[in-house]
Scaffold this active site. Structure first.
Site, PDB file in Angstrom:
ATOM      1  N   GLU A  51       0.872  -1.176   0.000  1.00  0.00           N
ATOM      2  CA  GLU A  51       0.000   0.000   0.000  1.00  0.00           C
ATOM      3  C   GLU A  51       0.914   1.233   0.000  1.00  0.00           C
ATOM      4  OE1 GLU A  51      -3.044   2.063   3.210  1.00  0.00           O
ATOM      5  OE2 GLU A  51      -2.636  -0.073   3.388  1.00  0.00           O
ATOM      6  N   ASP A  62      -4.638  10.003   9.435  1.00  0.00           N
ATOM      7  CA  ASP A  62      -3.320   9.519   9.814  1.00  0.00           C
ATOM      8  C   ASP A  62      -2.870  10.049  11.164  1.00  0.00           C
ATOM      9  OD1 ASP A  62      -2.643   7.875   7.577  1.00  0.00           O
ATOM     10  OD2 ASP A  62      -2.565   9.698   6.388  1.00  0.00           O
TER      11      ASP A  62
END
Lengths: 263, 411
Positions: A51, A62
């Site tokens: 990924e 994030d």
């Protein structure tokens, strides 16, 4: 030889009882070239599906480790079109399926169909879209069909049955199960909620695959997740290892996290 | 043109709006939308909010005609001020905060989080949290905690936790990112009390509705007290909440022109501005598709304004829609023009406006020179300037600036 699809890799590993490790690394971190080396090393040391993250100015999903890495990439002058250089640099050297994880605005500004075409041409498998829900994804559904790309939507512990059904139906490759209510970053214990999400997707479509992400940082967790899901997604732990010890530390971390998967 | 712009509701305003958020937040947005719809249909909710506004906010806010300020334009254009600065907590922000605090209670949540730029929304949120007995965390860019230190103290005095955000440009945009991260992690017990008409549906529609009281009151007051509707409306636009609050009641009054004034910072011929609608292009930021300041890769660009409350590279989707329809006009006002207007209003009317609001006042002064004789402008005086005394004091040289900024610059 033809590259296997994401689903083929996950399915084969599942059927053979091995389980899968999906590994995240930010493109352009700490440089375009170094990120290709790091990603290839991950694939060669135990990551089954890669990924690659697109650095973005406002990464709301994030945690601090990945935020810091993607900020570094942007400060190094990372340009969006370089994501295709990184994808190509990896796919030229390894057979691992390479997904790109990106927030939606960069794709929108590049042009959704153009992005899909360039990703396919670079050998990329598809996209993981953390801030694009299926309800808003018409352009992407069309483009991913046109270019035969995977599209990984997310499912959360709070998703309704209807939303599990939509995610299961429209995802290709796998459904990304958000294991805890939170952002990326290691947690001491995996949440039982992850099992609920996997169950929800499986109930909606028994043929669909589900990988669990967010909060996975140990070999025990990787093995545990593979006990009920089709793969474990690890990001922050790899980025942290690289930040602290470079590519050798990253290799060691990938090997360590894959060590409890039957090989 | 026979339109009914007022009836437009989310999730989309033309091509703008939507819900570009992680799946983890969808359940919370659905719950909020359902709770809001039920509350709207429940007369006791409207009564409860109206009673709070009457006995706590101090509504209706008055209209003041700014005769000496208007005379300074050298025209006969009349300028009226809708005095949202007289609301409790000193700005329009309380209108939305009380509405959402009531909804928080209805959802059974015990904690609110908020982002704030100038600190006005943070103060209003901390106020509502104190009033309703809710836990409150406010995210504020580190840069803004410095230029709005007084508001940080106010929030802490009110019992809120203020978290300086050190990521990105360390301003409002990054405070919203942190608030969204908090919400994703704590959505069970936490309501994100978003302070502007941006963000994912239902926020743009809901926050607009809570602020629409501004325009509804003002329209009736103009008719009752002066017997006419204004020729033009003027409001400052950052995210756009006070502006849409004033504009909304007038959207279908075709004879009333609508002007929003964005922060042009150092000037529109420089890259240091926050003129999203003037110089941005459509994209997705903070959960909605709207105009935004971005580079060719879709990376959000940093905005610049002397006013913390307008220092935002995005704007609410309804404004994007009104711009594309041509119903509203959006102009840029530089830091200098805004500060000049702040001084002007203070010295002609004895009213010290917030620096954000000063952009609308500067816009009104410009507009007055372009409108025909006999025109009138209704300005939303969205907030008072007490919080800006340090910035203004240094800018005008009334207090010492230890950083010794050059003349005309203040931060």
């Amino acid at each position: 030889m033809a590259r296997k699809t994401t689903a083929q890799v996950l399915r084969e590993n599942k059927d053979s009882g091995k389980g899968s490790l999906v590994g995240y690394f930010p493109a352009g971190y700490p440089s375009v070239e170094a990120s290709i080396e790091a990603a290839v090393a991950m694939c060669e040391n135990g990551v089954d599906v890669l990924e690659l993250g697109v650095p973005y100015s406002d990464p709301v999903m994030d945690g601090p480790v990945i935020q810091a890495a993607t900020l570094t990439a942007l400060e190094q002058g990372f340009k969006l079109k370089q994501i295709f250089d990184v994808v190509r640099g990896v796919t030229e050297r390894v057979d691992t399926p390479v997904l790109v994880m990106t927030y939606w605005n960069p794709v929108l500004q590049y042009g959704v169909d153009r992005f899909a075409a360039d990703l396919a041409a670079a050998g990329g498998a598809g996209l993981i879209t953390p801030d694009l829900i299926p309800d808003e994804a018409n352009l992407w559904l069309t483009a991913s069909d046109a270019h035969n790309l995977d599209r990984v939507f997310l499912a959360a512990p709070t998703s309704t049955e209807t939303r599990f059904e939509t995610a299961a139906k429209l995802s290709r490759g796998f459904v990304y199960a958000v294991s805890t209510m939170g952002i990326t970053g290691a947690r001491a214990e995996l949440d039982a909620l992850a099992q609920k999400v996997v169950g929800g997707v499986r109930k909606a479509d028994p043929a669909q695959l589900t990988c669990v992400g967010i909060g996975i940082s140990t070999a025990e967790q990787v093995a545990e997740v593979n006990g009920y899901a089709d793969g474990a997604i690890v990001g922050s732990a790899f980025v942290k290892a690289y930040a602290e010890g470079g590519i050798e530390a990253l290799k060691a971390e990938v090997q360590a996290l894959a060590s409890n998967l039957a090989r | 043109m026979t339109t009914n712009l007022r009836s437009q509701s989310g999730p989309y305003f033309g091509d703008f709006g939507g819900r570009y958020v992680p799946e983890s937040l969808i359940a919370a947005l659905d719950q909020l939308e359902a709770t809001y719809k039920a509350a709207k249909a429940d007369p006791t909710f409207a009564m409860e909010l109206a009673e709070l506004h009457r006995t706590y906010t101090g509504r209706p806010s008055i209209i003041t005609e700014a005769k000496r300020f208007a005379a300074s334009t050298g025209t006969d254009v009349r300028i009226f001020l809708k005095r949202e600065d007289l609301n409790h907590t000193g700005s329009h922000k309380i209108n939305n905060v009380l509405g959402q605090a009531l909804l928080t209670k209805r959802m059974g949540k015990t904690r609110i989080i908020a982002e704030t730029g100038a600190g006005q929304h943070g103060v209003a949120s901390a106020t509502a949290a104190a009033l309703f007995g809710l836990e409150c965390t406010v995210y504020m860019g580190e840069v803004d905690t410095e230029r709005q230190a007084l508001n940080v103290a106010r929030m802490r005095l009110l019992g809120a936790e203020v978290i300086p955000v050190k990521t990105g440009s360390r301003t409002l945009k990054d405070a919203i990112n942190e608030a969204l991260r908090d919400w994703v992690a704590n959505v069970d017990n936490t309501h994100y009390l978003l302070g502007t008409v941006a963000g994912p549906h239902p926020f743009p529609e809901m926050v607009r509705d809570f602020h629409s009281v501004i325009g509804i009151e003002a329209r009736q007051q103009m008719l009752d007290e002066y017997g006419f509707l204004p020729t033009a409306l003027a409001a400052c636009v950052g995210g756009g909440s006070n502006a849409i609050g004033l504009f909304h009641a007038f959207l279908d009054d075709q004879d009333v022109a609508i002007y929003g004034f964005e922060a042009a910072g150092d000037g529109l011929d420089t890259p240091r501005h926050a003129a999203t609608l003037t110089y941005g292009r459509p994209g997705v930021l903070h959960g909605a598709r709207s105009y935004m300041l971005q580079d060719e890769d879709g990376q959000t660009m940093e905005s610049h304004s002397i006013s913390a409350g307008l220092d935002y590279p995005g704007v609410g989707p309804e404004h994007a829609w009104l711009k594309d329809l041509g119903r509203a006009n959006y102009w840029g006002i530089s830091d200098k023009e805004a500060m000049d207007a702040m001084l002007q209003l203070s010295r002609t009317e004895g009213i010290i406006p917030a620096i954000e609001t000063s952009h609308a006042l500067a816009g009104a002064l410009k507009l007055a020179k372009e409108l025909p004789a006999g025109s009138s402008i209704l300005v939303n005086l969205s907030g008072r300037g007490d919080k800006d005394m340090e910035t203004a004091g240094k800018y005008f040289g009334f207090i010492a600036d230890t950083n010794a900024a050059p003349a005309g610059g203040s931060h």
